[in-house]
Design a protein around this motif. Structure first.
Motif, PDB file in Angstrom:
ATOM      1  N   ALA A  23       0.838  -1.198   0.000  1.00 36.91           N
ATOM      2  CA  ALA A  23       0.000   0.000   0.000  1.00 36.91           C
ATOM      3  C   ALA A  23       0.874   1.249   0.000  1.00 36.91           C
ATOM      4  CB  ALA A  23      -0.910   0.004   1.228  1.00 36.91           C
ATOM      5  N   ALA A  24       0.458   2.264  -0.751  1.00 36.95           N
ATOM      6  CA  ALA A  24       1.215   3.509  -0.795  1.00 36.95           C
ATOM      7  C   ALA A  24       1.082   4.272   0.511  1.00 36.95           C
ATOM      8  CB  ALA A  24       0.727   4.372  -1.956  1.00 36.95           C
ATOM      9  N   LYS A  25      -0.118   4.242   1.095  1.00 33.21           N
ATOM     10  CA  LYS A  25      -0.381   4.934   2.351  1.00 33.21           C
ATOM     11  C   LYS A  25      -1.545   4.262   3.056  1.00 33.21           C
ATOM     12  CE  LYS A  25      -1.634   9.426   4.324  1.00 33.21           C
ATOM     13  NZ  LYS A  25      -1.998  10.849   4.038  1.00 33.21           N
ATOM     14  N   MET A  69       6.212   2.255   8.238  1.00 29.64           N
ATOM     15  CA  MET A  69       6.361   3.698   8.427  1.00 29.64           C
ATOM     16  C   MET A  69       5.284   4.529   7.722  1.00 29.64           C
ATOM     17  SD  MET A  69       8.968   3.427  10.328  1.00 29.64           S
ATOM     18  CE  MET A  69       9.357   5.158  10.555  1.00 29.64           C
ATOM     19  N   ASN A  70       4.446   3.901   6.920  1.00 23.97           N
ATOM     20  CA  ASN A  70       3.486   4.688   6.135  1.00 23.97           C
ATOM     21  C   ASN A  70       2.056   4.591   6.658  1.00 23.97           C
ATOM     22  OD1 ASN A  70       3.113   2.026   5.366  1.00 23.97           O
ATOM     23  ND2 ASN A  70       2.706   2.519   3.210  1.00 23.97           N
ATOM     24  N   ILE A  71       1.905   4.372   7.966  1.00 27.31           N
ATOM     25  CA  ILE A  71       0.589   4.358   8.594  1.00 27.31           C
ATOM     26  C   ILE A  71       0.396   5.640   9.396  1.00 27.31           C
ATOM     27  CG2 ILE A  71      -0.887   3.264  10.316  1.00 27.31           C
ATOM     28  CD1 ILE A  71       0.075   0.605   9.498  1.00 27.31           C
ATOM     29  N   GLU A  72      -0.665   6.350   9.087  1.00 21.58           N
ATOM     30  CA  GLU A  72      -1.062   7.528   9.851  1.00 21.58           C
ATOM     31  C   GLU A  72      -2.219   7.117  10.757  1.00 21.58           C
ATOM     32  OE1 GLU A  72      -3.602  11.377   8.677  1.00 21.58           O
ATOM     33  OE2 GLU A  72      -1.625  11.327   7.730  1.00 21.58           O
ATOM     34  N   VAL A  73      -2.086   7.325  12.073  1.00 22.59           N
ATOM     35  CA  VAL A  73      -3.079   6.853  13.042  1.00 22.59           C
ATOM     36  C   VAL A  73      -3.790   8.048  13.669  1.00 22.59           C
ATOM     37  CG1 VAL A  73      -3.492   5.356  15.021  1.00 22.59           C
ATOM     38  CG2 VAL A  73      -1.536   4.910  13.522  1.00 22.59           C
ATOM     39  N   GLU A  74      -5.128   7.992  13.682  1.00 21.02           N
ATOM     40  CA  GLU A  74      -5.929   9.068  14.244  1.00 21.02           C
ATOM     41  C   GLU A  74      -6.983   8.508  15.192  1.00 21.02           C
ATOM     42  OE1 GLU A  74      -7.277  12.151  11.454  1.00 21.02           O
ATOM     43  OE2 GLU A  74      -6.312  10.968   9.879  1.00 21.02           O
ATOM     44  N   GLN A  75      -7.343   9.308  16.198  1.00 21.25           N
ATOM     45  CA  GLN A  75      -8.410   8.932  17.116  1.00 21.25           C
ATOM     46  C   GLN A  75      -9.682   9.679  16.745  1.00 21.25           C
ATOM     47  OE1 GLN A  75      -7.550   9.410  21.276  1.00 21.25           O
ATOM     48  NE2 GLN A  75      -9.594   8.836  21.935  1.00 21.25           N
TER      49      GLN A  75
END
Length: 278
Positions: free
Chosen positions: A166-168, A192-198
């Motif tokens: 996956a690209a992102k 390193m390409n995982i952005e995590v949000e709550q």
């Protein structure tokens, strides 16, 4: 350090509710959770245990859910050995994806190897919903895709998506402890390409995704289906689980009403994974 084990049984049994209850217990100091057929087990260091707070938390739960619990003192021991022996064993999904803990030393080699810290035991692949979602991902071409993992838990689905090219990946969960767990597990796996949000689906806005993974409670899935349809790129795919066979008709009807076409579904022990395409 001695621990207190709380064995929790919920009636009716619902994975999403166990997740929610475990999250609330995490806010009063419980640090490890193990799911089972009737509910889950929760662990807390003995000096941190406050039975009055736990009783108050259970008393505040919905009236339509019955909660039974038992307390047991667990004496100091080698906890890695205890986890490996009794709870979290290496798991192979579809012959090509290994899920293990950092302390495991005896395990088969697979194309994909995901390491999950056992203190975030929900989402280790043992539950039918997680394993079916992993199986679906293993069959899918993820290379270069923009992926959304809703209700990310341990981050296991997003981590596999990243490993598959996956690209992102964007991972979102409404609770704080899965967000922390996903960040920890992503780092543990060198992803390193995982952005995590709550938060919830309100965070999504007009962002666009090629693949959406949603392993959440039925009511949340139905409520969020219009959002998912809106943010999928042309030919984008939605994979959903977290609901029972009897819920499939309602899920499919809502999906159709927002322009999503069925790609079929799979079942394990009355749990369902359904796929749709825009």
């Amino acid at each position: 350090m001695d621990y207190v084990k709380i064995s929790v049984t919920t009636t009716p049994v619902r994975e999403w509710y166990s997740d929610l209850l475990a999250s609330e217990m995490g806010s009063i100091g419980f640090e490890s959770f193990v799911e089972n057929e009737k509910g889950f087990e929760a662990y807390i260091q003995e000096p941190q245990f406050d039975e009055a707070k736990l009783a108050e938390l259970f008393a505040a739960q919905p009236e339509d859910v019955q909660i039974d619990w038992e307390k047991e003192l667990i004496k100091d021991q080698n906890w890695n050995e205890e986890w490996e022996k009794n709870y979290f064993k290496p798991l192979v999904i579809a012959g090509s994806c290994l899920v293990r803990a950092p302390f495991h030393t005896d395990y088969p080699r697979c194309t994909y190897e995901i390491v999950i810290e056992p203190n975030m035991a929900f989402g280790t692949g043992n539950h039918e919903t997680t394993s079916m979602m992993l199986e679906a991902l293993l069959k899918e071409d993820i290379t270069g895709k923009i992926v959304l993992d809703m209700g990310c838990g341990t981050g296991i689905l997003g981590i596999l998506a990243s490993m598959k090219g996956a690209a992102k990946v964007t991972a979102i969960d409404i609770d704080e402890w899965p967000v922390k767990g996903t960040l920890e597990n992503a780092a543990l796996n060198g992803v390193m390409n995982i952005e995590v949000e709550q938060g919830d689906a309100s965070l999504l806005g007009n962002k666009k995704y090629d693949i959406i993974l949603a392993n959440i409670h039925k009511n949340v899935l139905i409520e969020d289906l219009p959002v998912y349809s809106n943010i999928l790129n042309p030919k984008g795919k939605l994979f959903m689980s977290g609901f029972y066979t009897e819920d499939l008709e309602a899920i499919s009807s809502k999906a159709s009403s927002v322009g999503l076409n069925s790609l079929g579904h799979h079942e394990k022990n009355k749990w369902v994974m359904a796929a749709f395409q825009i």
